[in-house]
Design an enzyme around this catalytic site. Structure first.
Site, short mmCIF file in Angstrom:
data_model
loop_
_atom_site.label_atom_id
_atom_site.label_comp_id
_atom_site.label_asym_id
_atom_site.label_seq_id
_atom_site.Cartn_x
_atom_site.Cartn_y
_atom_site.Cartn_z
N GLY A 6 43.78 -74.60 33.94
CA GLY A 6 42.93 -74.77 32.76
C GLY A 6 41.50 -74.40 33.07
N GLY A 9 38.80 -73.56 30.27
CA GLY A 9 38.47 -74.58 29.26
C GLY A 9 37.04 -75.06 29.38
N GLN A 10 36.69 -76.08 28.56
CA GLN A 10 35.30 -76.54 28.50
C GLN A 10 34.84 -77.06 29.87
OE1 GLN A 10 34.56 -80.22 26.37
NE2 GLN A 10 32.41 -79.72 26.02
N ASP A 32 44.86 -70.05 34.18
CA ASP A 32 44.91 -70.52 32.78
C ASP A 32 46.08 -69.84 32.09
OD1 ASP A 32 42.26 -71.96 31.06
OD2 ASP A 32 44.12 -71.38 30.04
N ILE A 33 46.33 -70.22 30.85
CA ILE A 33 47.52 -69.72 30.15
C ILE A 33 47.39 -68.24 29.80
CG2 ILE A 33 46.62 -70.39 27.87
CD1 ILE A 33 50.29 -70.80 28.88
N ARG A 34 46.13 -67.77 29.75
CA ARG A 34 45.96 -66.33 29.47
C ARG A 34 44.73 -65.81 30.20
NH1 ARG A 34 44.35 -69.12 25.22
NH2 ARG A 34 46.43 -69.16 24.31
N TYR A 140 46.14 -87.78 21.57
CA TYR A 140 45.40 -87.44 22.80
C TYR A 140 45.16 -88.71 23.63
CZ TYR A 140 41.28 -85.96 25.53
OH TYR A 140 40.38 -85.70 26.53
N LYS A 144 46.57 -89.84 27.31
CA LYS A 144 45.67 -90.13 28.43
C LYS A 144 45.95 -91.53 28.99
CE LYS A 144 43.46 -86.29 28.79
NZ LYS A 144 43.67 -85.46 30.00
C1 VAH Z 1 37.44 -85.09 22.51
N1 VAH Z 1 35.71 -84.26 24.02
O1 VAH Z 1 36.59 -85.24 21.67
C2 VAH Z 1 36.99 -84.89 23.96
C3 VAH Z 1 36.89 -86.22 24.65
C4 VAH Z 1 35.98 -88.53 24.52
C5 VAH Z 1 36.07 -87.22 23.86
O2 VAH Z 1 38.12 -86.74 24.95
O3 VAH Z 1 38.60 -85.08 22.24
#
Ligand code: VAH
Length: 309
Positions: A6, A9-10, A32-34, A140, A144
């Site tokens: 990754g 990514g950011q 990364d994936i691409r 998400y 996590k």
């Molecule tokens: C999001 N930047 O907004 C991420 C992060 C705590 C925020 O997990 O999903």
């Protein structure tokens, strides 16, 4: 050698550059994936890898003699709400692949990012403690929280050296906003410079924990450099630097761009933001492995505007 999954990514983008500066470009394999046409891809070894393909990761680890893996691939909060099944699959199974490589002693150390998204509406909002009620209400956040439980389990049962940080919202200039709810605080800078105005998708007083990317990268590298005995928490460490509202960051930007105007039009992301803490207690990270932040709202805003102008 280090593998970053990754890397485009950011976080991955700046993490790759910093690790290459510290450990030498040839010792840091980006993946990364691409294959995108970016500095990360063009400035050193890069491999296309699907984080869900165990055999691809295992092959890269063998070919490049990888010892440390930074698993940065995931779907962030807003995007994950639109693709729950894929988000769970990517966020969880990529972690299992890397944990199982460490269990099989094919790699020695793992960094895996968690998030303040593990906290939910029933979590105390101010100065959220390291140990507290966690009922995440986003796909998400659920992924996590589950990932933290597995990291701790693999450490306790199989002795895997996995280290993790609950990142707050991260702000950086090197990559455009990536589907996060806190990414209003990134987008606002791009729009302030380009259009001198920004329509914010959160309400004006939505206070959230935030951190400048430079601090997040330093924390990531420092937790991985710390001697194993300093890492007492193998789920994930709370980490924070500052908290602010859209009103407060808009006022700070106005000091540099006086004609900047912000308007508010909250959307589905308001409910996500309202489920998260307003501020975080990160004393465990400061005590265990010497975490300390450098950037506050004023210095971050100045640095962001200088880089983006
Ligand atoms: C999001 N930047 O907004 C991420 C992060 C705590 C925020 O997990 O999903």
């Amino acid at each position: 050698k280090i593998l970053i999954i990754g890397a485009c990514g950011q976080i991955g983008t700046e993490l790759t550059q910093k690790l290459r500066k510290i450990y030498g470009t040839e010792n840091v394999i980006a993946s990364d994936i691409r294959k995108l046409n970016t500095d990360v891809v063009n400035s050193g070894p890069f491999e296309v890898v699907n984080a869900l393909d165990f055999n691809q990761i295992e092959h890269l680890v063998e070919v490049h003699k990888i010892t440390d893996v930074y698993l940065m691939a995931a779907l962030l909060s807003a995007t994950a709400e639109k693709n729950p099944a894929f988000a769970w699959d990517l966020n969880m199974n990529s972690l299992f692949h890397v944990l199982n490589l460490a269990k099989a002693k094919k790699i020695q150390k793992i960094f895996w990012p968690s998030s303040i998204a593990v906290f939910g509406p029933t979590t105390p909002k101010e100065n959220t403690p390291q140990y507290t009620v966690m009922e995440p209400s986003t796909v998400y956040g659920i992924s996590k929280q589950a990932g933290e439980r597995w990291c701790e389990y693999y450490h306790n049962i199989y002795g895997v050296d996995v280290r993790s940080i609950r990142y707050p919202g991260l702000i950086s200039w090197s990559t455009p906003p990536g589907g996060g709810t806190t990414d209003y605080a990134v987008d606002i800078f791009y729009k302030a410079i380009a259009d001198k105005k920004y329509e914010c998708f959160l309400s004006s007083e939505t206070k959230m924990p935030m951190m400048y990317m430079d601090d997040a990268i330093d924390a990531t590298i420092n937790i991985m450099k710390a001697p194993a005995e300093e890492i007492k928490i193998h789920s994930s460490y709370n980490l924070a630097a500052m908290s602010f509202t859209p009103t407060e960051i808009a006022a700070e930007i106005k000091k540099h761009i006086p004609e900047f105007e912000i308007t508010y039009n909250p959307d589905f992301r308001q409910k996500i933001a309202d489920s998260w803490p307003a501020s975080i207690d990160d004393s465990s990270a400061r005590e265990d492995w010497g975490w300390n932040h450098k950037f506050d709202l004023e210095t971050m805003t100045k640095d962001m505007i200088e880089h983006l102008s």
